[in-house]
Scaffold this motif. Structure first.
Motif, PDB file in Angstrom:
ATOM      1  N   ARG A 156       0.788  -1.246  -0.097  1.00 54.03           N
ATOM      2  CA  ARG A 156      -0.013   0.020   0.031  1.00 54.03           C
ATOM      3  C   ARG A 156       1.045   1.180  -0.012  1.00 54.03           C
ATOM      4  O   ARG A 156       0.679   2.310  -0.844  1.00 54.03           O
ATOM      5  CB  ARG A 156      -1.015  -0.013   1.074  1.00 54.03           C
ATOM      6  N   GLU A 157       1.941   1.283   0.849  1.00 56.30           N
ATOM      7  CA  GLU A 157       3.058   2.676   0.864  1.00 56.30           C
ATOM      8  C   GLU A 157       3.672   2.582  -0.428  1.00 56.30           C
ATOM      9  O   GLU A 157       3.629   3.753  -0.862  1.00 56.30           O
ATOM     10  CB  GLU A 157       3.748   2.397   2.021  1.00 56.30           C
ATOM     11  N   ALA A 158       4.143   1.572  -1.059  1.00 57.46           N
ATOM     12  CA  ALA A 158       4.466   1.643  -2.191  1.00 57.46           C
ATOM     13  C   ALA A 158       3.670   2.295  -3.327  1.00 57.46           C
ATOM     14  O   ALA A 158       4.185   3.302  -3.996  1.00 57.46           O
ATOM     15  CB  ALA A 158       5.150   0.438  -2.810  1.00 57.46           C
ATOM     16  N   ASN A 159       2.535   1.874  -3.447  1.00 59.30           N
ATOM     17  CA  ASN A 159       1.562   2.245  -4.360  1.00 59.30           C
ATOM     18  C   ASN A 159       1.163   3.891  -4.058  1.00 59.30           C
ATOM     19  O   ASN A 159       1.069   4.700  -5.134  1.00 59.30           O
ATOM     20  CB  ASN A 159       0.269   1.565  -4.420  1.00 59.30           C
ATOM     21  N   ALA A 160       1.209   3.982  -2.875  1.00 57.24           N
ATOM     22  CA  ALA A 160       0.710   5.649  -2.565  1.00 57.24           C
ATOM     23  C   ALA A 160       2.097   6.431  -3.105  1.00 57.24           C
ATOM     24  O   ALA A 160       1.694   7.605  -3.559  1.00 57.24           O
ATOM     25  CB  ALA A 160       0.602   5.790  -0.976  1.00 57.24           C
ATOM     26  N   ALA A 161       3.325   6.047  -2.741  1.00 56.23           N
ATOM     27  CA  ALA A 161       4.274   6.811  -3.050  1.00 56.23           C
ATOM     28  C   ALA A 161       4.587   6.896  -4.536  1.00 56.23           C
ATOM     29  O   ALA A 161       4.617   8.190  -5.059  1.00 56.23           O
ATOM     30  CB  ALA A 161       5.653   6.332  -2.476  1.00 56.23           C
TER      31      ALA A 161
ATOM     32  N   ASN B 133       6.009  10.732  -5.187  1.00 57.20           N
ATOM     33  CA  ASN B 133       7.148  11.085  -4.254  1.00 57.20           C
ATOM     34  C   ASN B 133       8.497  10.138  -4.161  1.00 57.20           C
ATOM     35  O   ASN B 133       9.036  10.295  -3.327  1.00 57.20           O
ATOM     36  CB  ASN B 133       6.472  10.754  -2.860  1.00 57.20           C
ATOM     37  N   VAL B 134       8.744   9.560  -5.535  1.00 59.69           N
ATOM     38  CA  VAL B 134       9.966   8.771  -5.401  1.00 59.69           C
ATOM     39  C   VAL B 134      10.694   9.256  -6.799  1.00 59.69           C
ATOM     40  O   VAL B 134       9.822   9.815  -7.730  1.00 59.69           O
ATOM     41  CB  VAL B 134       9.817   7.430  -5.591  1.00 59.69           C
ATOM     42  N   GLY B 135      12.095   9.199  -6.819  1.00 52.98           N
ATOM     43  CA  GLY B 135      13.031   9.622  -7.978  1.00 52.98           C
ATOM     44  C   GLY B 135      12.769   8.454  -8.698  1.00 52.98           C
ATOM     45  O   GLY B 135      12.083   7.369  -8.849  1.00 52.98           O
ATOM     46  N   GLU B 136      13.211   8.833 -10.167  1.00 47.24           N
ATOM     47  CA  GLU B 136      13.009   7.789 -11.298  1.00 47.24           C
ATOM     48  C   GLU B 136      13.763   6.177 -10.915  1.00 47.24           C
ATOM     49  O   GLU B 136      12.961   5.208 -11.321  1.00 47.24           O
ATOM     50  CB  GLU B 136      14.006   8.414 -12.521  1.00 47.24           C
ATOM     51  N   GLN B 137      14.744   6.394 -10.237  1.00 42.75           N
ATOM     52  CA  GLN B 137      15.691   5.049  -9.841  1.00 42.75           C
ATOM     53  C   GLN B 137      14.683   4.118  -8.763  1.00 42.75           C
ATOM     54  O   GLN B 137      14.389   3.218  -9.135  1.00 42.75           O
ATOM     55  CB  GLN B 137      16.945   5.202  -9.445  1.00 42.75           C
ATOM     56  N   ALA B 138      14.249   5.108  -7.760  1.00 43.94           N
ATOM     57  CA  ALA B 138      13.283   4.413  -6.910  1.00 43.94           C
ATOM     58  C   ALA B 138      11.878   3.919  -7.602  1.00 43.94           C
ATOM     59  O   ALA B 138      11.498   3.077  -7.048  1.00 43.94           O
ATOM     60  CB  ALA B 138      13.154   5.318  -5.719  1.00 43.94           C
ATOM     61  N   HIS B 139      11.396   4.877  -8.386  1.00 43.03           N
ATOM     62  CA  HIS B 139      10.108   4.377  -9.336  1.00 43.03           C
ATOM     63  C   HIS B 139      10.483   2.917  -9.796  1.00 43.03           C
ATOM     64  O   HIS B 139       9.589   2.316  -9.587  1.00 43.03           O
ATOM     65  CB  HIS B 139       9.867   5.478 -10.228  1.00 43.03           C
ATOM     66  N   GLU B 140      11.417   2.907 -10.499  1.00 37.54           N
ATOM     67  CA  GLU B 140      11.781   1.531 -11.331  1.00 37.54           C
ATOM     68  C   GLU B 140      12.077   0.274 -10.095  1.00 37.54           C
ATOM     69  O   GLU B 140      11.348  -0.697 -10.396  1.00 37.54           O
ATOM     70  CB  GLU B 140      12.925   1.720 -12.091  1.00 37.54           C
TER      71      GLU B 140
END
Length: 92
Positions: A2-7, A12-19
């Motif tokens: 849930r927290e990952a989807n919300a972010a 709220n995440v950078g490109e690398q964190a998004h991937e």
């Protein structure tokens, strides 16, 4: 999850964190099968009905909006209205 989807949804995440998060969600789902729909085209159908429901609500046709919500509920889809928009999830 849930927290990952919300972010991700909030940006709220950078490109690398998004991937990385997308990869993590995919790995998680490979074991628990909680993200992917079981029926081909289900996500598109749900999104179409949500758009119809939103149009009905904006047009103050709350009866139609309620019927769409009930139709989705009968298909095992729960809607969650929030200030950020409508989210949906499968319920078993």
């Amino acid at each position: 999850m849930r927290e990952a989807n919300a972010a991700l949804d909030a940006g709220n995440v950078g490109e690398q964190a998004h991937e990385d998060l997308l990869r993590l969600i995919e790995e998680y789902d490979a074991h628990l099968d909680v993200v992917r729909s079981e029926e081909p085209g289900l996500a598109q159908e749900v999104e179409r009905l949500i758009a119809e429901r939103e149009a009905a609500r904006k047009g103050r046709d709350f009866s139609r909006a309620d019927r769409i919500r009930e139709e989705l509920r009968e298909k095992g889809i729960a809607l969650e209205d929030s200030k950020e928009g409508v989210r949906w999830r499968r319920v078993r």
